[in-house]
Structure formats: structure tokens, C-alpha cells
Enzyme design. Structure first.
Site, PDB file in Angstrom:
ATOM      1  CB  CYS A  56       2.603   2.376   3.838  1.00 51.09           C
ATOM      2  SG  CYS A  56       3.906   2.715   2.628  1.00 51.09           S
ATOM      3  CD  GLU A  98      -0.635   2.704   1.417  1.00 47.98           C
ATOM      4  OE1 GLU A  98       0.585   2.431   1.366  1.00 47.98           O
ATOM      5  OE2 GLU A  98      -1.090   3.666   2.062  1.00 47.98           O
ATOM      6  CE  LYS A 112      -0.203   5.284   5.271  1.00 44.31           C
ATOM      7  NZ  LYS A 112       0.186   5.502   3.853  1.00 44.31           N
TER       8      LYS A 112
END
Lengths: 449, 31
Positions: free
Chosen positions: A191, A59, A158
């Protein structure tokens, strides 16, 4: 194919100075040019020299993260849905000027390798959409996957942004992004998403993927949220392959990438000494659920609910881990049995130390509550840890080394969830090799005898 | 049996049933 070779690249991104001024369109490629060269080299090496079939990059690896909403917008392009069946490298102008997507696609195609990267997606909107931001566009932190022919096969927005990601918008709805390959079914998320039921648990439990692609920019916070121990524990507990590529930035404690299978850590990298990136490769089983080594499901509270709490004359004391207040009890002797409880959670520990050093203090802690700082999520934690110094007020503070050694241990808890991630971190932030411990089906994390 | 220099043993449980609707706080919280 029964197996595949995968690569994960931990990239040391050079952050631009805090980018607050707008740049002209013709300067757009500059910020990511250096980063792209590193990714290009790593992907070509993994494909040509090591015969990898897929490379995962981190990322924020191409752009960094010091952006405002306005300054990053010039680098973002509209990324179409994979259903458009677009081989970007062959049809470059189909969706306008998209230089980054084009380069990633050609990199995948020319090297016959799946390429996983994190970039940004920009979607125009207008006043008819009541949630449209005032600047007339949505900006999404986005993962893309190009297959070995250069075709865009996955686009993931995300879902759970971390608090400082002010340059991006939250997607309205969650979407579970999966795709099939000759070497199993893949899911992808990013993440902070790993803490959330949507999409992390959904993609594994409902979509039954074999492997998860996981670009992250994860800063380590000991004792419980260091990248390698947490991600490897997640792969073990969720019983999937996890390909975790972290950004490398030691000043922000960002390091720790790995390739994790359900039954074992295949390879990992943790480096707080240098500013270099690292490419790592491993072979994985394409469909781990079909393997005889596939671990059985664990009933995480079975053992702990079956035993009586150990009684102790010692007092409990409070201690903080990452803003959460645990209830601790000190381990006074070389061997012992302890129970510590908080709300509905009781944690049991049986242990034997080969030699407890007088200058090192260990404590058993329990936490049952809602974490509310960088996000809101409910935790139940049982942990044995070394306190930073012999002062009990430091129990829960990060600590890097230990000289006391544990010969035997058994840790269990009365968990009200089937999602429990078991971690063992050794001195120097190293993982304990699997041959030294086991997770029993009744929920005990135990030393192997 | 090899004694281990343990820093941390942990069983880190997530109770999704008790989570608020959305995990992330996002920009609004920090503005």
C-alpha cells in the site's frame, strides 16, 4: 518458464464493529473465519479451474482494520523468517500455535499454488531494547508468501504505515524482500510503501525483480490517487509486472485491483456499484526485461526542456488537489498550446478538442512542492483535468463524468526526477486503452495518431 | 483516431531526493 498465470482477488471484507474490548484466546478464529472462507474459495478456484500459479489477496483482508493495539494483539502470532525453511502445513507446532499460517500453508500446498496474504506479526521485546513499546511487543503489518509446497518463502513488514494504523509499529529498518521462483524474481511491499523510495524503488532498481506483489487497502482520491490509474502507471514507469490486490469497501472508496505489465494493463477491476469481491486472472511474461516488447527508459524532461514556454494572456489561478496548491491556467478554446509553471516545474500542453462543451471547464495545472498531510513526500505534477463545475474554484475537486472529448493531446514537463507516473482517466473512472496514447522516450504523454 | 472523454491527464512525478528521511507519519502524529 517464460510465462505464468496469476490471480488477484479483490475481497469485500466485513469489518467487525469497532473492536475495543479484548476477547478470549478461544474466540480468536472467529473474526477471520468468514474472510478466510472467501479467500479459500478464490484461491482454490484460481488454482483448480484456471490453472493459476499464484494468487494475491489484499491488505487487511483477513482481519479488517478497526482495531486498537491491544485488541488486535490476540490475533497476531510470531511469524518466523523464511530462512527457517518451514513448511507450516507439515510441521504445524514447530513455532507454537499458528492457525492462520497453517491454513494458508495448507491451502498453498494442497492446491499447488503460491499464496500471498496479509496478516500480522508479533515479536516480544524487553527493556534492554530502548525502542521496545511499553506493552513489551512489536506488532507489524505483515505480508506472507507460501510457495506451492506450502513453504514460507517471504515475510515482509510494512515499512511506511499509513497514519491511522495505530495498531502496528514501524519496523526499525527497511528490508527489501525478494524471492526466486521458476517464473521470475518477485518483490513484495504494501500500500503506502509505493510512495517511498524504500522499499518500492529499491526493490525494482537495485534488486531487479521481474514482478511485484502488492496487497493494498487503498481508498481512491480523484483526480490523481485512484488505485487503478496510479498502480498501472507505476508498473508502466517502473517497467515491472505489478499484481495489485485491493480490499473492496465502497463506503470508504476502496476498489480497484489489477494485473499490470510494463507494456500494458492486462486486467483491472473497478466497482463502486456493488459490495461484491472479484477474482481476476491473467498471463504475464515471467521476465519482462527479456522481452522485445519491454519499453525503453524515458527521459521525462527531454522534450519539455527543449521547447520555449507557450505564451498566454490568461491569468493563472490557484486550486487544491489533495491538500496541495497547484497553479492552474484555464483552457479557453477547442485547440491551443499552454504552459503553466510552479517553482522549477513548467508543464506544456498542446491539445485539440472535438467539441468543447460550454458547461465543462478544463484546466492545466502544475505543482512542485512537498506534500505534508498523511505523509511527507516531494511531488512534481503536471495535470490536465476537468473542473468539477464551471466555477474555476472547483478545479482539482473530484469529478466523475466528462462529455467533452479530446482528439489530440501532448503533455510534458521539466521534471527533476526520472520517476514520473503517467495517467489517463476517462469519464466513469475508466482507464484509456493503450492503443489511444503513447509515452515517448522524450517524456511526452501523447495521443496516438 | 477516437476522441476520448478525458477526466484527467497527469504526469505524477516523485522527487525522492527532496523527501524527508521517512515517508509515514504513523500513530504519533495522530495521538
Amino acid at each position: 518458464l517464460d510465462a505464468l498465470t496469476v490471480a488477484v482477488y479483490e475481497h469485500a471484507v466485513i469489518l467487525p464493529n469497532k473492536t475495543e474490548t479484548l476477547v478470549s484466546q478461544d474466540k480468536c478464529p472467529v473474526p477471520y473465519e468468514r474472510e478466510y472462507r472467501f479467500l479459500d474459495r478464490a484461491i482454490k478456484h484460481s488454482a483448480k479451474q484456471r490453472n493459476a500459479q499464484m494468487t494475491v489477496t489484499p491488505e487487511d483482508a483477513l482481519y479488517g482494520w478497526k482495531f486498537s493495539r491491544e485488541t488486535i494483539s490476540l490475533y497476531l502470532k510470531d511469524i518466523p523468517a523464511p530462512q527457517v525453511n518451514w513448511i507450516t502445513c507439515q510441521n504445524t507446532q514447530r513455532f507454537g500455535y499458528t492457525p492462520v499460517q497453517q491454513r494458508l500453508s495448507c491451502l498453498a500446498k494442497d492446491n499447488s499454488i503460491y499464496v500471498v496474504a496479509n496478516i500480522g506479526d508479533k515479536k516480544p521485546c524487553n527493556a534492554s531494547d530502548r525502542q521496545c513499546p511499553p506493552d513489551g511487543r512489536y506488532q507489524y503489518n505483515t505480508d506472507v508468501v507460501f510457495d506451492s509446497e506450502g513453504r514460507l518463502v517471504a515475510r515482509y513488514h510494512k515499512y511506511n504505515l499509513f497514519a491511522p494504523e495505530i495498531q502496528f509499529d514501524f519496523p526499525k529498518d527497511s528490508e527489501s524482500v525478494t524471492f526466486e521462483t521458476p517464473f521470475g524474481k518477485f518483490g513484495i511491499f504494501t500500500c503506502f510503501d509505493i510512495f517511498s523510495h524504500t522499499p518500492a524503488v529499491v526493490v525494482v532498481d537495485e534488486f531487479q525483480v521481474d514482478s511485484v506483489l502488492y496487497p493494498v487497502a487503498w481508498y481512491n482520491t480523484l483526480p490523481l490517487l485512484s488505485a487503478v490509474p496510479f498502480h498501472s502507471a507505476w508498473a508502466r514507469a517502473m517497467r515491472v509486472n505489478l499484481l495489485a490486490a485491493n480490499t473492496h469497501n465502497t463506503s470508504m472508496h476502496m476498489t480497484g485491483s489489477g494485473i499490470y505489465a510494463p507494456e500494458a494493463v492486462k486486467v483491472y477491476h473497478y466497482d463502486m456499484e456493488t459490495e461484491s469481491g472479484q477474482l481476476m486472472l491473467s498471463e504475464l511474461k515471467s521476465r519482462p526485461r527479456n522481452e522485445p516488447t519491454y519499453p525503453a527508459a524515458v527521459d521525462w524532461s527531454a522534450y519539455a526542456r527543449s521547447v520555449k514556454p507557450f505564451l498566454s494572456e490568461q491569468s493563472n489561478f490557484p486550486g487544491m488537489i489533495y491538500f496541495d496548491e497547484l497553479t492552474f491556467i484555464e483552457l479557453k478554446r477547442n485547440t491551443g498550446n499552454y504552459t503553466v509553471c510552479q517553482k522549477d516545474l513548467c508543464c506544456h500542453l498542446t491539445y485539440k478538442m472535438s467539441e468543447k462543451r460550454t458547461d465543462e471547464v478544463y484546466a492545466l495545472g502544475a505543482f512542485d512542492g512537498l506534500h505534508t498531510v498523511e505523509g511527507q513526500y516531494y511531488l512534481q505534477i503536471c495535470t490536465l483535468l476537468k473542473c468539477q463545475i464551471s466555477d474555476l474554484r472547483t478545479c482539482g475537486e473530484p469529478v466523475g463524468s466528462a462529455f467533452t472529448k479530446l482528439e489530440e493531446f501532448s503533455l510534458s514537463g521539466t521534471f527533476a526526477t526520472r520517476y514520473v507516473f503517467p495517467q489517463i482517466i476517462l469519464s466513469g473512472s475508466q482507464l484509456a486503452p493503450e492503443r489511444h496514447y503513447e509515452v515517448l522516450r522524450d517524456g511526452r504523454l501523447r495521443s496516438r495518431s | 483516431r477516437t476522441p476520448l472523454p478525458v477526466l484527467v491527464l497527469a504526469l505524477y512525478g516523485r522527487v525522492f531526493d527532496k523527501d524527508p528521511p521517512r515517508l509515514g507519519q504513523g500513530p504519533r502524529r495522530f495521538e
